[in-house]
Design a protein around this motif. Structure first.
Motif, PDB file in Angstrom:
ATOM      1  N   UNK A   1       0.789  -1.126   0.097  1.00 58.60           N
ATOM      2  CA  UNK A   1      -0.064  -0.122  -0.056  1.00 58.60           C
ATOM      3  C   UNK A   1       0.922   1.077  -0.056  1.00 58.60           C
ATOM      4  N   UNK A   2       1.919   1.106   0.447  1.00 60.30           N
ATOM      5  CA  UNK A   2       2.753   2.313   0.865  1.00 60.30           C
ATOM      6  C   UNK A   2       3.315   2.690  -0.481  1.00 60.30           C
TER       7      UNK A   2
ATOM      8  N   UNK B   1      11.119   7.787   3.831  1.00 60.79           N
ATOM      9  CA  UNK B   1      12.110   7.586   4.535  1.00 60.79           C
ATOM     10  C   UNK B   1      11.942   7.387   6.016  1.00 60.79           C
ATOM     11  N   UNK B   2      10.801   8.161   6.431  1.00 63.55           N
ATOM     12  CA  UNK B   2      10.143   7.905   7.902  1.00 63.55           C
ATOM     13  C   UNK B   2       9.633   6.675   7.926  1.00 63.55           C
TER      14      UNK B   2
ATOM     15  N   UNK C   1       2.606   7.920  12.460  1.00 59.99           N
ATOM     16  CA  UNK C   1       3.746   8.737  11.724  1.00 59.99           C
ATOM     17  C   UNK C   1       3.587   9.649  10.602  1.00 59.99           C
ATOM     18  N   UNK C   2       2.623   9.174   9.726  1.00 63.13           N
ATOM     19  CA  UNK C   2       2.540   9.555   8.421  1.00 63.13           C
ATOM     20  C   UNK C   2       1.820  11.112   8.503  1.00 63.13           C
ATOM     21  N   UNK C   3       0.842  11.167   9.545  1.00 61.74           N
ATOM     22  CA  UNK C   3       0.072  12.149   9.719  1.00 61.74           C
ATOM     23  C   UNK C   3       1.094  13.240  10.667  1.00 61.74           C
ATOM     24  N   UNK C   4       1.866  12.904  11.516  1.00 56.73           N
ATOM     25  CA  UNK C   4       2.899  13.641  11.994  1.00 56.73           C
ATOM     26  C   UNK C   4       3.764  14.451  11.286  1.00 56.73           C
TER      27      UNK C   4
ATOM     28  N   UNK D   1      10.362  15.662  -3.417  1.00 61.16           N
ATOM     29  CA  UNK D   1      11.053  15.718  -2.114  1.00 61.16           C
ATOM     30  C   UNK D   1      10.224  15.507  -0.703  1.00 61.16           C
ATOM     31  N   UNK D   2       8.784  15.792  -0.777  1.00 63.20           N
ATOM     32  CA  UNK D   2       7.989  15.342   0.265  1.00 63.20           C
ATOM     33  C   UNK D   2       7.687  13.753   0.278  1.00 63.20           C
TER      34      UNK D   2
END
Ligand code: MRU
Length: 379
Positions: A77-78, A104-105, A117-120, A97-98
């Motif tokens: 999915x990612x 990476x995160x 983590x994605x929302x943050x 870039x985004x």
């Protein structure tokens, strides 16, 4: 009238597990907010230009990943969400870039840990862009100081192209941030706003400047050179969608002509952009992929009909062949300075000054970039 520069940016905001965007396809005729709830909503918003402008495209893509992971957050999915969003628009490097930053995160995390983590991380991208805009405003005001002094109290006459204001970013804008800062400092300023055919982003700039109470005049794109020749312009300032390592800058089509005219008249030409717009994997502007958009953007002109409804007027038959490159490249030699969040830099200094030079970013970016280069018109 209170200045927009003091208000929180309403272009994109998070609402729980959704994102609210101001639909720019309906401006300047009406303010309509649209809720993005899925990956497809985010991809559509970027593709259709409901959101536009390089930094805002990047932030929307980051939220698109967060929306995608709400329902399912495994590796497949990612990867699929990343691929889908990367394909939306080719020129603005902030998109890549985004997405690189999200990868990476998120990639090293367990699927369970990814949604939060994605929302943050998307929130962090948005917040950092707003801070970068603020700093660009301050550095731009400093760069204008000699011009302001030379005007001896008369309004500083600036020209801009397209829209690089708060509509295009998560804060006050890039090219418009120094203009907002100049106005906020009490310096009289007047802005020549070029219409920016065929998508008319200049109308968005006029809409923004109206809200901020900043004197401005809309012009047809073709009037720019004549106004410079008449001594009615002190400087040109524009945004960018991708800046190559050598300082060549891609921005909305028509920017290059303004750079040429500014040079002919000895006027400073500034590009304002955050470091997230600088692409060290592009050695020069010739490697920047230039988006070719639908010919209907030429053949049909949007506006309000007699009933005040948004409508399109046909000015060319469907069969008329047209060419519609959405961006052009202004060579570094025409640019006086590139104003980033760390200062106003000579274009040739960029590669040495880039704060995020690291091989992990570059190699993650390279693969997506190589395929984009295949279709580059300037290769
Ligand atoms: O096609 P658009 O409207 O997304 O193009 C926008 C521009 O060219 C802007 O000048 C650029 O993205 C800088 S926005 C801060």
């Amino acid at each position: 009238m209170p200045s927009r520069s003091a208000a929180p940016c309403p272009t994109l905001r998070r609402d729980g597990q959704q994102v609210l965007i101001l639909d720019q396809t309906r401006l300047p005729h009406g303010e309509h907010y649209v809720a993005l709830s899925t990956l497809e909503d985010a991809a559509h918003a970027i593709r259709s230009m409901q959101v536009r402008g390089a930094p805002l495209i990047g932030a929307t893509a980051a939220y698109g990943i967060a929306l995608a992971l709400n329902s399912e957050s495994g590796n497949t999915r990612l990867a699929a969400a990343d691929l889908c969003l990367r394909a939306t628009r080719p020129t603005a490097v902030n998109l890549h870039w985004a997405l690189d930053r999200m990868q990476q995160v998120l990639a090293p995390l367990t699927p369970e840990a990814r949604p939060a983590a994605a929302w943050a991380e998307a929130d962090a991208i948005r917040t950092e862009d707003a801070a970068a805009n603020q700093a660009i405003g301050a550095h731009g005001l400093a760069a204008f100081a000699p011009l302001i002094a030379a005007r001896q109290g008369a309004p500083l006459q600036l020209m801009t192209h397209c829209n690089a204001g708060w509509l295009a970013t998560c804060g006050h804008g890039t090219a418009l941030a120094p203009i907002y800062a100049t106005h906020a400092a009490g310096v009289p300023v007047h802005v020549w706003v070029s219409e920016t055919r065929p998508r008319n982003q200049g109308l968005l700039t006029a809409w923004e400047l109206n809200q901020a109470g900043i004197p401005h005049t809309l012009i047809a794109d073709n009037a720019a050179g004549w106004l410079m020749a008449e001594g009615q312009v002190d400087a040109v300032i524009v945004g960018a969608d991708r800046i190559a390592a050598n300082g060549d800058a891609a921005n909305k089509v028509g920017t290059y002509l303004k750079g040429l005219a500014a040079q002919a008249h000895g006027l400073p030409f500034y590009v304002a952009a955050p470091w997230s717009t600088v692409d060290l994997t592009c050695p020069s502007g010739r490697q920047i992929p230039i988006e070719e958009r639908s010919g209907d953007e030429f053949r049909l002109i949007p506006g309000l009909d007699a009933n005040g409804q948004l409508s399109h007027c046909r000015i060319l038959p469907e069969a008329q062949q047209v060419c519609n490159p959405a961006f052009d490249v202004t060579p570094a030699g025409l640019i006086r300075a590139i104003i980033t969040e760390t200062g106003a830099h000579a274009p040739g200094q960029l590669a040495a000054l880039h704060p995020a030079r690291n091989s992990a970013h570059d190699s993650a970016h390279d693969s997506a970039h190589d395929s984009a280069h295949d279709s580059a018109r300037l290769s």
